[in-house]
Design a protein around this motif. Structure first.
Motif, PDB file in Angstrom:
ATOM      1  N   LEU A   9       0.825  -1.199   0.000  1.00 33.95           N
ATOM      2  CA  LEU A   9       0.000   0.000   0.000  1.00 33.95           C
ATOM      3  C   LEU A   9       0.856   1.244   0.000  1.00 33.95           C
ATOM      4  N   ALA A  10       1.887   1.262   0.842  1.00 32.88           N
ATOM      5  CA  ALA A  10       2.757   2.432   0.897  1.00 32.88           C
ATOM      6  C   ALA A  10       3.482   2.639  -0.420  1.00 32.88           C
ATOM      7  N   LEU A  11       3.952   1.539  -1.029  1.00 35.51           N
ATOM      8  CA  LEU A  11       4.655   1.664  -2.291  1.00 35.51           C
ATOM      9  C   LEU A  11       3.731   2.061  -3.427  1.00 35.51           C
ATOM     10  N   THR A 280      24.479  -3.066  -8.008  1.00 30.27           N
ATOM     11  CA  THR A 280      23.690  -1.960  -7.492  1.00 30.27           C
ATOM     12  C   THR A 280      23.042  -2.387  -6.185  1.00 30.27           C
ATOM     13  N   GLU A 281      22.363  -1.450  -5.538  1.00 26.80           N
ATOM     14  CA  GLU A 281      21.657  -1.757  -4.295  1.00 26.80           C
ATOM     15  C   GLU A 281      20.215  -1.265  -4.406  1.00 26.80           C
ATOM     16  N   TYR A 282      19.332  -1.938  -3.664  1.00 30.76           N
ATOM     17  CA  TYR A 282      17.891  -1.669  -3.704  1.00 30.76           C
ATOM     18  C   TYR A 282      17.445  -1.021  -2.403  1.00 30.76           C
ATOM     19  N   PHE A 283      16.620   0.017  -2.522  1.00 30.05           N
ATOM     20  CA  PHE A 283      15.943   0.607  -1.362  1.00 30.05           C
ATOM     21  C   PHE A 283      14.462   0.779  -1.701  1.00 30.05           C
ATOM     22  N   SER A 284      13.597   0.319  -0.831  1.00 30.59           N
ATOM     23  CA  SER A 284      12.174   0.581  -1.012  1.00 30.59           C
ATOM     24  C   SER A 284      11.837   2.010  -0.601  1.00 30.59           C
ATOM     25  N   ASP A 285      12.675   2.611   0.252  1.00 31.35           N
ATOM     26  CA  ASP A 285      12.514   3.996   0.687  1.00 31.35           C
ATOM     27  C   ASP A 285      12.991   4.920  -0.438  1.00 31.35           C
ATOM     28  N   SER A 287      13.501   7.966  -0.557  1.00 35.31           N
ATOM     29  CA  SER A 287      14.405   9.057  -0.183  1.00 35.31           C
ATOM     30  C   SER A 287      15.861   8.603  -0.173  1.00 35.31           C
ATOM     31  N   LEU A 288      16.095   7.288  -0.292  1.00 41.77           N
ATOM     32  CA  LEU A 288      17.458   6.757  -0.330  1.00 41.77           C
ATOM     33  C   LEU A 288      17.847   6.461  -1.770  1.00 41.77           C
ATOM     34  N   HIS A 289      19.102   6.651  -2.093  1.00 43.30           N
ATOM     35  CA  HIS A 289      19.558   6.554  -3.475  1.00 43.30           C
ATOM     36  C   HIS A 289      20.670   5.519  -3.600  1.00 43.30           C
ATOM     37  N   GLY A 290      20.406   4.486  -4.378  1.00 42.02           N
ATOM     38  CA  GLY A 290      21.319   3.363  -4.509  1.00 42.02           C
ATOM     39  C   GLY A 290      22.602   3.720  -5.235  1.00 42.02           C
ATOM     40  N   ARG A 291      23.632   2.921  -4.936  1.00 43.32           N
ATOM     41  CA  ARG A 291      24.950   3.143  -5.527  1.00 43.32           C
ATOM     42  C   ARG A 291      25.310   2.001  -6.475  1.00 43.32           C
ATOM     43  N   LEU A 292      26.130   2.333  -7.474  1.00 45.41           N
ATOM     44  CA  LEU A 292      26.582   1.407  -8.497  1.00 45.41           C
ATOM     45  C   LEU A 292      28.095   1.235  -8.362  1.00 45.41           C
ATOM     46  N   TYR A 293      28.575  -0.004  -8.485  1.00 45.32           N
ATOM     47  CA  TYR A 293      30.003  -0.275  -8.349  1.00 45.32           C
ATOM     48  C   TYR A 293      30.487  -1.156  -9.496  1.00 45.32           C
ATOM     49  N   ARG A 294      31.775  -0.987  -9.836  1.00 44.08           N
ATOM     50  CA  ARG A 294      32.419  -1.825 -10.844  1.00 44.08           C
ATOM     51  C   ARG A 294      33.648  -2.509 -10.234  1.00 44.08           C
ATOM     52  N   PHE A 295      33.741  -3.844 -10.486  1.00 46.76           N
ATOM     53  CA  PHE A 295      34.868  -4.629 -10.010  1.00 46.76           C
ATOM     54  C   PHE A 295      35.476  -5.392 -11.194  1.00 46.76           C
ATOM     55  N   ASN A 317      14.138   2.192  -6.175  1.00 47.20           N
ATOM     56  CA  ASN A 317      13.754   0.774  -6.301  1.00 47.20           C
ATOM     57  C   ASN A 317      14.517   0.064  -7.418  1.00 47.20           C
ATOM     58  N   MET A 318      15.831   0.182  -7.433  1.00 43.35           N
ATOM     59  CA  MET A 318      16.613  -0.416  -8.514  1.00 43.35           C
ATOM     60  C   MET A 318      16.698  -1.929  -8.338  1.00 43.35           C
ATOM     61  N   GLN A 319      16.144  -2.645  -9.312  1.00 46.28           N
ATOM     62  CA  GLN A 319      16.120  -4.105  -9.267  1.00 46.28           C
ATOM     63  C   GLN A 319      17.168  -4.749 -10.168  1.00 46.28           C
ATOM     64  N   GLY A 320      17.610  -4.060 -11.188  1.00 44.82           N
ATOM     65  CA  GLY A 320      18.579  -4.625 -12.120  1.00 44.82           C
ATOM     66  C   GLY A 320      19.587  -3.588 -12.534  1.00 44.82           C
ATOM     67  N   VAL A 321      20.795  -4.050 -12.910  1.00 41.42           N
ATOM     68  CA  VAL A 321      21.852  -3.140 -13.350  1.00 41.42           C
ATOM     69  C   VAL A 321      22.611  -3.780 -14.503  1.00 41.42           C
ATOM     70  N   LEU A 322      23.034  -2.925 -15.430  1.00 42.26           N
ATOM     71  CA  LEU A 322      23.804  -3.359 -16.591  1.00 42.26           C
ATOM     72  C   LEU A 322      24.718  -2.209 -16.971  1.00 42.26           C
ATOM     73  N   SER A 323      25.893  -2.538 -17.471  1.00 37.81           N
ATOM     74  CA  SER A 323      26.795  -1.505 -17.982  1.00 37.81           C
ATOM     75  C   SER A 323      27.412  -2.005 -19.273  1.00 37.81           C
TER      76      SER A 323
END
Length: 408
Positions: A9-11, A280-285, A287-295, A317-323
């Motif tokens: 409901l909140a989402l 990447t990282e996922y936040f349901s909130d 107001s929070l902003h996910g970060r992307l990393y390369r290894f 709400n980032m669920q997938g990442v591609l570069s």
């Protein structure tokens, strides 16, 4: 990533603003910004433990597994087709048999293909798609992990076999279930990478196609050594962990975008030299902003563990990442409507539109992977037909692909 029903409901309220994504201070259309790098520490499974299990059980190839399918993939129903992307439209799609389509005990997340694994886009003579699933609360073994190994040699008759993911004990006398949410996957050489769990120090688990074992006890509802041999909850095959990475900073946080990140998704980037894995990282909130990393990759298809790039995205709400070729793509999910697919750099962030909204991607989308040999980006949708029906939504699970050139 499974969205708890109590948060729907909140989402849904947040989802209503997707035509104007983000907040006044951070819009989805904001470019990437640089942030602090995070490193990883490698922990190898004892070689003697892997050898002991290889000697105790038949060791088979992934080709043997995909040519021993137990379930056929199917054409998609009207509800499943309704969950496919609107823009760009999917050029390939396939759906699960009735049990996989409707189960609420397992949930699909990460995806990778033989287009990641080898230069020719094949693994041996086979075209293979690997779909990663995690156990739900309904299973009673939350974040147990399995892979649906799909034989895609003939798309018209694709079929799959399930593999359990397992961790050998220190001596190789037995093994236990690997704990992984499977939000992202990457396959390079013989190594298969999967994201672990949130709020732990374990970041990534690594398995190997060199250590796929055929169980000698397929009737016991147990895992490891049994009175009847070796079992993996009645599954015929189990793949062994060859090591794992922990976060150098310690336990990750799923409630902070400034602490140690919890990797939610992952994929391979073959356009870099050497090849690299991005997360990447996922936040349901929102107001929070996910970060992307390369290894970057090092020796033996393993990571160096040292991040070479780190960015912050304003997409929620980032669920997938591609570069690929310096451009990042992130998939956003909504609880109630189509998700969004954003192409991002440090200069711009853009998304396809369908009418007046950017909510054009799949419904309840998950991870991304790029098959460089075909030019296709593959993904999959998460919610079962039972989940969709319970929330009065027209949707379902599918595996689908769009051309990379269509993503902007």
């Amino acid at each position: 990533m499974r969205t708890p029903k109590i948060l729907l409901l909140a989402l849904a309220v947040a989802a209503g603003a997707l035509a104007l994504p983000g907040t006044a201070s951070a819009a989805y259309s904001d470019p990437l910004t640089t942030t602090t790098k995070q490193n990883l520490v490698w922990h190898a499974t004892p070689a003697a433990a892997l050898t002991a299990l290889d000697n105790a059980l038949p060791n088979v190839s992934l080709n043997t597994v995909v040519n021993d399918p137990s379930y056929a993939m199917t054409g998609c129903t009207a509800a499943e087709k309704a969950a496919l992307p609107k823009a760009p439209t999917a050029t390939k799609s396939l759906c699960w048999d009735a049990d996989r389509a409707s189960t609420t005990t397992w949930s699909p997340q990460g995806i990778t293909t033989s287009g990641d694994a080898d230069d020719d886009g094949l693994w041996g003579a086979d075209k293979i798609i690997l779909s990663g699933w995690h156990g739900t609360d309904a299973l009673g073994r939350y974040n147990d992990a399995r892979i649906q190994a799909i034989n895609y040699d003939d798309p018209a008759s694709a079929a799959h076999r399930m593999l359990y993911l397992a961790v050998p004990n220190s001596t190789g006398s037995s093994f236990s279930a690997a704990q992984a949410h499977m939000g992202g996957m990457a396959w390079y050489g013989d190594k298969i990478y999967v994201t672990a769990e949130g709020s732990t120090s374990t970041a990534i688990r690594v398995f190997s196609t060199k250590h796929i074992l055929q169980m000698t006890d397929t009737t016991s509802n147990a895992i490891g050594k049994t009175s009847g041999g070796y079992a993996a909850y009645t599954y015929k095959y189990a793949m062994m962990q060859v090591g794992y990475y922990t976060y150098a900073g310690g336990t990750c946080s799923m409630s902070s975008d400034t602490g140690v990140p919890c990797f939610s998704s992952m994929s391979l980037d073959r356009s870099t030299t050497p090849a690299s894995i991005v997360t990447t990282e996922y936040f349901s909130d929102q107001s929070l902003h996910g970060r992307l990393y390369r290894f970057p990759m090092g020796a033996d298809y393993l990571l160096t563990g040292t991040a070479t790039e780190a960015f912050r995205s304003s997409v929620g709400n980032m669920q997938g990442v591609l570069s690929h070729d310096g451009k990042w793509y992130v998939a956003h999910s909504s609880a109630t409507i189509n998700g969004q697919l954003w192409a991002q750099t440090t200069a711009a962030s853009t998304s396809a539109t369908c009418g007046t909204t950017t909510a054009c991607w799949a419904v309840h989308p998950e991870a991304l992977t790029y098959d460089w040999s075909t030019g296709l980006v593959w993904s999959q949708s998460e919610w079962s037909t039972a989940d969709c029906t319970a929330q009065n939504q027209t949707c379902g699970r599918s595996v689908f692909a769009v051309p990379l050139t269509s993503l902007g």
